[in-house]
Design an enzyme around this catalytic site. Structure first.
Site, PDB file in Angstrom:
ATOM      1  N   TYR A   1     -16.505  18.357 -13.020  1.00 25.44           N
ATOM      2  CA  TYR A   1     -17.347  17.177 -13.109  1.00 25.44           C
ATOM      3  C   TYR A   1     -18.146  16.963 -11.945  1.00 25.44           C
ATOM      4  O   TYR A   1     -17.786  17.235 -10.558  1.00 25.44           O
ATOM      5  CB  TYR A   1     -15.795  16.263 -12.978  1.00 25.44           C
ATOM      6  CG  TYR A   1     -16.232  14.814 -12.736  1.00 25.44           C
ATOM      7  CD1 TYR A   1     -16.679  13.913 -13.952  1.00 25.44           C
ATOM      8  CD2 TYR A   1     -15.968  14.002 -11.523  1.00 25.44           C
ATOM      9  CE1 TYR A   1     -17.197  12.636 -13.699  1.00 25.44           C
ATOM     10  CE2 TYR A   1     -16.514  12.754 -11.435  1.00 25.44           C
ATOM     11  CZ  TYR A   1     -16.946  12.188 -12.570  1.00 25.44           C
ATOM     12  OH  TYR A   1     -17.207  10.732 -12.541  1.00 25.44           O
TER      13      TYR A   1
ATOM     14  N   ASP B   1      -7.791  20.069 -13.302  1.00 22.61           N
ATOM     15  CA  ASP B   1      -8.331  18.564 -13.820  1.00 22.61           C
ATOM     16  C   ASP B   1      -8.001  18.697 -15.208  1.00 22.61           C
ATOM     17  O   ASP B   1      -8.865  19.508 -15.937  1.00 22.61           O
ATOM     18  CB  ASP B   1      -9.708  18.544 -13.497  1.00 22.61           C
ATOM     19  CG  ASP B   1     -10.303  17.182 -13.780  1.00 22.61           C
ATOM     20  OD1 ASP B   1      -9.876  16.617 -14.594  1.00 22.61           O
ATOM     21  OD2 ASP B   1     -11.531  16.729 -13.149  1.00 22.61           O
TER      22      ASP B   1
ATOM     23  N   LYS C   1      -9.827   7.640 -17.824  1.00 24.86           N
ATOM     24  CA  LYS C   1     -10.253   8.330 -19.336  1.00 24.86           C
ATOM     25  C   LYS C   1      -9.121   7.964 -20.172  1.00 24.86           C
ATOM     26  O   LYS C   1      -8.856   6.997 -20.472  1.00 24.86           O
ATOM     27  CB  LYS C   1     -10.776   9.617 -19.208  1.00 24.86           C
ATOM     28  CG  LYS C   1     -11.638   9.855 -18.079  1.00 24.86           C
ATOM     29  CD  LYS C   1     -12.929   8.966 -18.003  1.00 24.86           C
ATOM     30  CE  LYS C   1     -13.897   9.124 -16.740  1.00 24.86           C
ATOM     31  NZ  LYS C   1     -14.067  10.270 -15.766  1.00 24.86           N
TER      32      LYS C   1
ATOM     33  N   ARG D   1       0.958  -1.021  -0.300  1.00 24.81           N
ATOM     34  CA  ARG D   1       0.054   0.034  -0.039  1.00 24.81           C
ATOM     35  C   ARG D   1       0.801   1.026   0.096  1.00 24.81           C
ATOM     36  O   ARG D   1       0.584   2.361  -0.706  1.00 24.81           O
ATOM     37  CB  ARG D   1      -0.948   0.091   1.275  1.00 24.81           C
ATOM     38  CG  ARG D   1      -1.333   1.272   1.461  1.00 24.81           C
ATOM     39  CD  ARG D   1      -2.914   1.423   2.321  1.00 24.81           C
ATOM     40  NE  ARG D   1      -2.738   0.388   3.499  1.00 24.81           N
ATOM     41  CZ  ARG D   1      -2.280   0.785   4.655  1.00 24.81           C
ATOM     42  NH1 ARG D   1      -1.293   1.784   4.535  1.00 24.81           N
ATOM     43  NH2 ARG D   1      -1.989  -0.077   5.658  1.00 24.81           N
TER      44      ARG D   1
HETATM   45  C1  LIG Z   1     -14.172  10.875 -14.890  1.00 21.13           C
HETATM   46  C2  LIG Z   1     -13.812  11.925 -14.157  1.00 21.13           C
HETATM   47  C3  LIG Z   1     -13.407  12.450 -12.758  1.00 21.13           C
HETATM   48  C4  LIG Z   1     -13.459  11.054 -11.825  1.00 21.13           C
HETATM   49  O1  LIG Z   1     -12.552  10.062 -11.919  1.00 21.13           O
HETATM   50  P1  LIG Z   1     -13.066   8.526 -11.595  1.00 21.13           P
HETATM   51  O2  LIG Z   1     -11.718   7.796 -11.871  1.00 21.13           O
HETATM   52  O3  LIG Z   1     -14.351   8.255 -12.334  1.00 21.13           O
HETATM   53  O4  LIG Z   1     -13.038   8.543  -9.983  1.00 21.13           O
HETATM   54  C5  LIG Z   1     -12.853  13.583 -12.598  1.00 21.13           C
HETATM   55  N1  LIG Z   1     -12.897  14.507 -13.453  1.00 21.13           N
HETATM   56  C6  LIG Z   1     -13.221  14.332 -14.583  1.00 21.13           C
HETATM   57  C7  LIG Z   1     -13.174  15.569 -15.831  1.00 21.13           C
HETATM   58  C8  LIG Z   1     -13.687  13.089 -15.232  1.00 21.13           C
HETATM   59  O5  LIG Z   1     -14.064  12.915 -16.272  1.00 21.13           O
END
Ligand SMILES: *Cc1c(COP(=O)(O)O)cnc(C)c1O
Length: 427
Positions: free
Chosen positions: A109, A183, A208, A58
């Site tokens: 998001y 982000d 993503k 971890r």
């Molecule tokens: C999907 C997403 C998140 C969250 O991420 P997860 O891996 O689903 O927890 C945060 N910001 C954006 C822009 C996203 O598309």
């Protein structure tokens, strides 16, 4: 092995793809395997107490370390940390602030909004949401205990851009210790590196584009700050929201082809957005790579350029003529665009934000954010663009056929103020 974690010790600035393929990917010294084995062990033998590199998985392990080194390199950062999801990164980042105030883009998001308003709020964090497309707005929102500014560019699903350099200038101009968090999930490190514009932390849902194959949920952050890294690494271990070695292996394999995937998705998305702009079935198209996008010029400052053109990623949103019913019909009619949430994979996806990803917003919030009932979000994958355009075209034909049957050819335009509700749907 050089300092950068690459096994190729060279004195030149490497390109993005070379970095992605070689950083953190040196052959395994015990077997010379070009692709090192996945380190599944949860614990590590200690020849002498307190001297081993890794002790418990971890806290750290070689498979995750290789990935974190690569993630940092992709964003030109000193440090990278991987978490079990993007949302786990959000939790660690906001928890690290220990209360106080945050200014956040109003259209971030949904999960980020949810953590701020439903979780961090109860830990003493106050958030002001605002449209930061005009960075000057930020000046008036900073309070005495503002600790961070959180932005997303382009935002979801309305693809509004934020000028990161300007946000940094305004934030630090008012209060030098404000942390700017970007982000960068929608663009991916291939298209933009916000640390170079002065951001302190770059956030990714690795789920993503970075992993890119819709088979791993993971998050990451990168930073150049020693103190932020120490704090966040502590929380990564203390909270324990770490990715498995197998997922680290998959994400690391995925990121090696990020440049190819992000480039193809961007080029195809521009072609598709251009096609949509001229389609009689479409009310409006939003894509930062189109000159019609109100902030198109910012893409020249902030996105990777290829052959004199900025690349703008694979996300498009458009309003279809015929209202929410036409949007739904369209989504049931495509053959290669799969109706599904998420984005950034090799396969094309589509969804109706008002009823899926953004169903958690109230109707008023949705309309204010421009999330109308007839808005469709596309995640353009890397299939052949001719097939994707064909797919959209044939789906439009199906929608007009069925509208023709029902309404004798009269196409209704949804003002977005309709009463189709999302309350029954959930993300
Ligand atoms: C999907 C997403 C998140 C969250 O991420 P997860 O891996 O689903 O927890 C945060 N910001 C954006 C822009 C996203 O598309």
């Amino acid at each position: 092995m050089s300092d950068s974690g690459s096994h190729v010790a060279v004195r030149r600035k490497l390109g993005f793809s070379t970095t992605a393929i070689h950083t953190g990917s040196h052959p395994d010294p015990s077997t010379n395997a070009v692709i090192p084995p996945i380190g599944l062990s949860t614990t590590f033998a200690q020849s002498e107490i307190g001297t081993s590199k890794f002790e418990y998985s971890r806290s750290g392990n070689d498979t995750r370390e290789r990935l974190e080194t690569a993630l940092a390199a992709l964003e030109q950062a000193k440090y990278g940390l991987a978490f079990s999801s993007g949302s786990a990164v959000t939790a660690a980042l906001l928890d690290s602030l220990r209360g106080g105030h945050v200014v956040c883009g109003h259209d971030v998001y949904g999960g980020t909004h949810r953590y701020m308003t439903k979780v961090a709020k109860h830990k003493g964090l106050r958030t002001t949401f605002a449209n930061l497309a005009d960075a000057g707005v930020l000046r008036g929102l900073i309070q005495e205990d503002t600790k961070a500014v959180w932005v997303e560019s382009p935002s979801n699903p309305t693809l509004t851009l934020v000028d990161v350099r300007e946000i940094v200038a305004v934030a630090k101009g008012v209060k030098s210790d404000i942390i700017v968090i970007v982000d960068n999930t929608f663009l991916s490190p291939y298209l933009s590196n916000p640390l170079l514009f002065g951001a302190d932390i770059v956030f990714h849902s690795v789920t993503k584009y970075i992993n890119g194959h819709s088979d791993v949920v993971m998050g990451a952050l990168v930073t150049n700050s020693d103190s932020l890294y120490e704090t966040l690494k502590f929380l990564q271990n203390a909270n324990g929201a770490v990715p498995s070695p197998f997922d680290c292996f998959l994400a690391h394999r995925g990121l090696k082809t990020l440049s190819l995937r992000a480039r193809t998705a961007s080029e195809s998305a521009l072609q598709l957005a251009t096609y949509l702009s001229s389609s009689p079935s479409v009310l409006s198209v939003t894509y930062p790579g189109l000159p019609s996008h109100p902030q198109h010029l910012l893409t020249f400052k902030q996105h990777r350029m290829l052959n004199g053109r900025p690349l703008s990623g694979g996300m498009i949103s458009f309003r279809i003529k015929g209202g929410a019913a036409a949007a739904e019909q369209f989504c049931y009619s495509t053959k290669f665009f799969t109706l599904a949430e998420s984005l950034g994979g090799v396969e094309s996806l589509l969804e109706i934000p008002a009823r899926m990803t953004h169903a958690g917003l109230t109707e008023e919030e949705r309309l204010r954010a421009g999330v109308y009932g007839d808005l469709i979000r596309l995640s353009v994958g890397i299939e052949d663009v001719e097939d994707l355009i064909w797919d959209v075209e044939q789906a439009f034909a199906k929608v007009s056929e069925s509208v023709g049957e029902k309404e004798d050819g009269v196409v209704e335009v949804d003002s977005g103020i309709g009463s189709e509700t999302s309350s029954v749907m959930n993300v």
